[in-house]
Design a protein around this motif. Structure first.
Motif, PDB file in Angstrom:
ATOM      1  N   LEU A  93       0.836  -1.195   0.000  1.00  0.00           N
ATOM      2  CA  LEU A  93       0.000   0.000   0.000  1.00  0.00           C
ATOM      3  C   LEU A  93       0.868   1.241   0.000  1.00  0.00           C
ATOM      4  CD1 LEU A  93      -2.445  -1.027   2.854  1.00  0.00           C
ATOM      5  CD2 LEU A  93      -2.870  -1.223   0.432  1.00  0.00           C
ATOM      6  N   GLY A  94       0.257   2.342  -0.353  1.00  0.00           N
ATOM      7  CA  GLY A  94       0.910   3.640  -0.250  1.00  0.00           C
ATOM      8  C   GLY A  94       0.093   4.546   0.639  1.00  0.00           C
ATOM      9  N   THR A  95       0.749   5.292   1.493  1.00  0.00           N
ATOM     10  CA  THR A  95       0.057   6.262   2.331  1.00  0.00           C
ATOM     11  C   THR A  95       0.615   7.639   2.022  1.00  0.00           C
ATOM     12  OG1 THR A  95       1.620   5.934   4.140  1.00  0.00           O
ATOM     13  CG2 THR A  95      -0.394   4.650   4.206  1.00  0.00           C
ATOM     14  N   GLN A  96      -0.255   8.571   1.749  1.00  0.00           N
ATOM     15  CA  GLN A  96       0.139   9.949   1.467  1.00  0.00           C
ATOM     16  C   GLN A  96       0.056  10.756   2.747  1.00  0.00           C
ATOM     17  OE1 GLN A  96       1.141  11.446  -1.347  1.00  0.00           O
ATOM     18  NE2 GLN A  96       0.947   9.665  -2.674  1.00  0.00           N
ATOM     19  N   PHE A  97       1.030  11.601   2.992  1.00  0.00           N
ATOM     20  CA  PHE A  97       0.997  12.466   4.164  1.00  0.00           C
ATOM     21  C   PHE A  97      -0.195  13.410   4.056  1.00  0.00           C
ATOM     22  CE2 PHE A  97       5.837  12.002   4.025  1.00  0.00           C
ATOM     23  CZ  PHE A  97       5.797  10.880   4.825  1.00  0.00           C
ATOM     24  N   GLY A  98      -1.013  13.480   5.086  1.00  0.00           N
ATOM     25  CA  GLY A  98      -2.169  14.353   5.109  1.00  0.00           C
ATOM     26  C   GLY A  98      -3.405  13.803   4.431  1.00  0.00           C
ATOM     27  N   ARG A  99      -3.307  12.656   3.738  1.00  0.00           N
ATOM     28  CA  ARG A  99      -4.455  12.080   3.038  1.00  0.00           C
ATOM     29  C   ARG A  99      -4.811  10.681   3.502  1.00  0.00           C
ATOM     30  NH1 ARG A  99      -3.747  11.196  -2.504  1.00  0.00           N
ATOM     31  NH2 ARG A  99      -5.898  10.608  -2.470  1.00  0.00           N
ATOM     32  N   GLY A 100      -3.838   9.896   3.874  1.00  0.00           N
ATOM     33  CA  GLY A 100      -4.094   8.518   4.286  1.00  0.00           C
ATOM     34  C   GLY A 100      -3.738   7.535   3.188  1.00  0.00           C
ATOM     35  N   ILE A 101      -4.407   6.398   3.197  1.00  0.00           N
ATOM     36  CA  ILE A 101      -4.105   5.321   2.241  1.00  0.00           C
ATOM     37  C   ILE A 101      -4.560   5.728   0.847  1.00  0.00           C
ATOM     38  CG2 ILE A 101      -4.634   2.932   1.612  1.00  0.00           C
ATOM     39  CD1 ILE A 101      -4.839   2.319   4.572  1.00  0.00           C
ATOM     40  N   CYS A 102      -3.700   5.531  -0.132  1.00  0.00           N
ATOM     41  CA  CYS A 102      -3.987   5.878  -1.529  1.00  0.00           C
ATOM     42  C   CYS A 102      -4.808   4.756  -2.163  1.00  0.00           C
ATOM     43  CB  CYS A 102      -2.706   6.042  -2.324  1.00  0.00           C
ATOM     44  SG  CYS A 102      -1.525   7.154  -1.620  1.00  0.00           S
ATOM     45  N   CYS A 103      -6.008   5.063  -2.596  1.00  0.00           N
ATOM     46  CA  CYS A 103      -6.835   4.051  -3.247  1.00  0.00           C
ATOM     47  C   CYS A 103      -6.738   4.137  -4.770  1.00  0.00           C
ATOM     48  CB  CYS A 103      -8.287   4.179  -2.800  1.00  0.00           C
ATOM     49  SG  CYS A 103      -9.081   5.692  -3.335  1.00  0.00           S
ATOM     50  N   GLU A 104      -6.230   5.238  -5.288  1.00  0.00           N
ATOM     51  CA  GLU A 104      -6.230   5.460  -6.736  1.00  0.00           C
ATOM     52  C   GLU A 104      -5.431   4.414  -7.519  1.00  0.00           C
ATOM     53  OE1 GLU A 104      -5.471   7.919  -4.558  1.00  0.00           O
ATOM     54  OE2 GLU A 104      -7.271   9.157  -4.684  1.00  0.00           O
ATOM     55  N   PRO A 105      -4.213   4.016  -7.095  1.00  0.00           N
ATOM     56  CA  PRO A 105      -3.499   2.986  -7.859  1.00  0.00           C
ATOM     57  C   PRO A 105      -4.246   1.658  -7.918  1.00  0.00           C
ATOM     58  CG  PRO A 105      -1.981   4.115  -6.394  1.00  0.00           C
ATOM     59  CD  PRO A 105      -3.354   4.579  -6.038  1.00  0.00           C
ATOM     60  N   GLY A 106      -4.904   1.271  -6.834  1.00  0.00           N
ATOM     61  CA  GLY A 106      -5.682   0.034  -6.830  1.00  0.00           C
ATOM     62  C   GLY A 106      -6.895   0.117  -7.740  1.00  0.00           C
ATOM     63  N   VAL A 107      -7.573   1.260  -7.712  1.00  0.00           N
ATOM     64  CA  VAL A 107      -8.735   1.456  -8.590  1.00  0.00           C
ATOM     65  C   VAL A 107      -8.300   1.426 -10.048  1.00  0.00           C
ATOM     66  CG1 VAL A 107     -10.497   3.136  -9.289  1.00  0.00           C
ATOM     67  CG2 VAL A 107     -10.079   2.720  -6.878  1.00  0.00           C
ATOM     68  N   LEU A 108      -7.185   2.086 -10.349  1.00  0.00           N
ATOM     69  CA  LEU A 108      -6.669   2.116 -11.724  1.00  0.00           C
ATOM     70  C   LEU A 108      -6.319   0.711 -12.200  1.00  0.00           C
ATOM     71  CD1 LEU A 108      -5.784   3.947 -14.103  1.00  0.00           C
ATOM     72  CD2 LEU A 108      -3.522   4.002 -13.051  1.00  0.00           C
ATOM     73  N   HIS A 109      -5.643  -0.059 -11.357  1.00  0.00           N
ATOM     74  CA  HIS A 109      -5.237  -1.422 -11.728  1.00  0.00           C
ATOM     75  C   HIS A 109      -6.458  -2.316 -11.974  1.00  0.00           C
ATOM     76  CE1 HIS A 109      -2.877  -5.091 -11.820  1.00  0.00           C
ATOM     77  NE2 HIS A 109      -3.692  -5.594 -10.900  1.00  0.00           N
ATOM     78  N   LEU A 110      -7.429  -2.285 -11.047  1.00  0.00           N
ATOM     79  CA  LEU A 110      -8.618  -3.116 -11.212  1.00  0.00           C
ATOM     80  C   LEU A 110      -9.467  -2.687 -12.405  1.00  0.00           C
ATOM     81  CD1 LEU A 110      -9.845  -3.688  -7.560  1.00  0.00           C
ATOM     82  CD2 LEU A 110      -9.071  -5.414  -9.170  1.00  0.00           C
ATOM     83  N   ALA A 111      -9.577  -1.376 -12.610  1.00  0.00           N
ATOM     84  CA  ALA A 111     -10.372  -0.886 -13.743  1.00  0.00           C
ATOM     85  C   ALA A 111      -9.735  -1.294 -15.074  1.00  0.00           C
ATOM     86  CB  ALA A 111     -10.530   0.622 -13.659  1.00  0.00           C
ATOM     87  N   CYS A 112      -8.416  -1.283 -15.144  1.00  0.00           N
ATOM     88  CA  CYS A 112      -7.738  -1.741 -16.367  1.00  0.00           C
ATOM     89  C   CYS A 112      -7.911  -3.243 -16.550  1.00  0.00           C
ATOM     90  CB  CYS A 112      -6.256  -1.396 -16.315  1.00  0.00           C
ATOM     91  SG  CYS A 112      -5.905   0.346 -16.485  1.00  0.00           S
ATOM     92  N   GLU A 113      -7.845  -3.975 -15.462  1.00  0.00           N
ATOM     93  CA  GLU A 113      -7.966  -5.425 -15.510  1.00  0.00           C
ATOM     94  C   GLU A 113      -9.352  -5.856 -15.978  1.00  0.00           C
ATOM     95  OE1 GLU A 113      -8.020  -8.702 -12.047  1.00  0.00           O
ATOM     96  OE2 GLU A 113      -6.194  -7.497 -12.120  1.00  0.00           O
ATOM     97  N   HIS A 114     -10.385  -5.111 -15.604  1.00  0.00           N
ATOM     98  CA  HIS A 114     -11.765  -5.464 -15.970  1.00  0.00           C
ATOM     99  C   HIS A 114     -12.298  -4.670 -17.151  1.00  0.00           C
ATOM    100  CE1 HIS A 114     -12.372  -8.216 -12.656  1.00  0.00           C
ATOM    101  NE2 HIS A 114     -11.691  -7.373 -11.903  1.00  0.00           N
ATOM    102  N   GLY A 115     -11.444  -3.908 -17.827  1.00  0.00           N
ATOM    103  CA  GLY A 115     -11.835  -3.239 -19.057  1.00  0.00           C
ATOM    104  C   GLY A 115     -12.620  -1.955 -18.887  1.00  0.00           C
ATOM    105  N   LEU A 116     -12.663  -1.389 -17.693  1.00  0.00           N
ATOM    106  CA  LEU A 116     -13.386  -0.131 -17.504  1.00  0.00           C
ATOM    107  C   LEU A 116     -12.530   1.071 -17.891  1.00  0.00           C
ATOM    108  CD1 LEU A 116     -15.070  -0.990 -14.105  1.00  0.00           C
ATOM    109  CD2 LEU A 116     -16.074  -1.086 -16.379  1.00  0.00           C
ATOM    110  N   ILE A 117     -11.228   0.926 -17.811  1.00  0.00           N
ATOM    111  CA  ILE A 117     -10.279   1.937 -18.299  1.00  0.00           C
ATOM    112  C   ILE A 117      -9.404   1.232 -19.321  1.00  0.00           C
ATOM    113  CG2 ILE A 117      -8.273   3.355 -17.694  1.00  0.00           C
ATOM    114  CD1 ILE A 117      -9.563   3.907 -15.011  1.00  0.00           C
TER     115      ILE A 117
END
Length: 164
Positions: A93-117
């Protein structure tokens, strides 16, 4: 710690309460017969290991940088004990200072894997935008909350529909 956990265990189970303990792990060098191997010792003793339903080991793997600035930490979460599901799963996982856990890389990976991006080579096609690499695609999802929310909703409906 053992005595305290024994006293509160019954009431916690019946009140459906969750308690999260954060325990520091230290390295202790053992004797010469073990060839100087480092052993992990917890400050609270071994009681948490026995009473815990889920035990996770969290360690820092590196720094997240944007250009020359450090913006967060890369962490590895390993499930060591899990009474509810199979143990020994690992996640990076990645944690950004002031934001918390980064969900964007996981969403991007899954969306590419399932053809949404759409992804061709290193290019990503999101909502009519052409983005040249992973960093740009992540930045685009961070800056556009409505696109991220729409992608997450369609990804959830796609994944939950497939399981039925």
């Amino acid at each position: 710690m053992t005595q305290a956990l024994r006293k509160i265990h019954y009431s916690l189970c019946h009140s459906q309460t969750l308690i999260v303990f954060v325990n520091q792990v230290r390295s202790k060098v053992t004797s010469v017969k073990d060839f100087g191997r480092a052993e992990e010792v917890t400050c609270g003793g071994n009681a948490l290991r026995f009473y815990a339903a889920i035990w996770m080991r969290i360690s820092r793997t590196g720094l997240l940088k944007t250009e020359d600035k450090v913006t967060g930490l890369g962490i590895c979460v390993q499930v060591v004990k899990n009474k509810l599901a199979p143990p020994m799963k690992k996640a990076e996982l990645g944690t950004q200072f002031g934001r918390g856990i980064c969900c964007e890389p996981g969403v991007l990976h899954l969306a590419c894997e399932h053809g949404l991006i759409l992804k061709e080579g290193t290019d990503f096609f999101i909502e009519g935008e052409v983005l040249e690499n992973v960093q740009e695609a992540d930045r685009y999802l961070v800056e556009n909350d409505e696109v991220l929310d729409k992608t997450v909703k369609s990804l959830r409906s796609h994944l939950f529909k497939r399981r039925e």
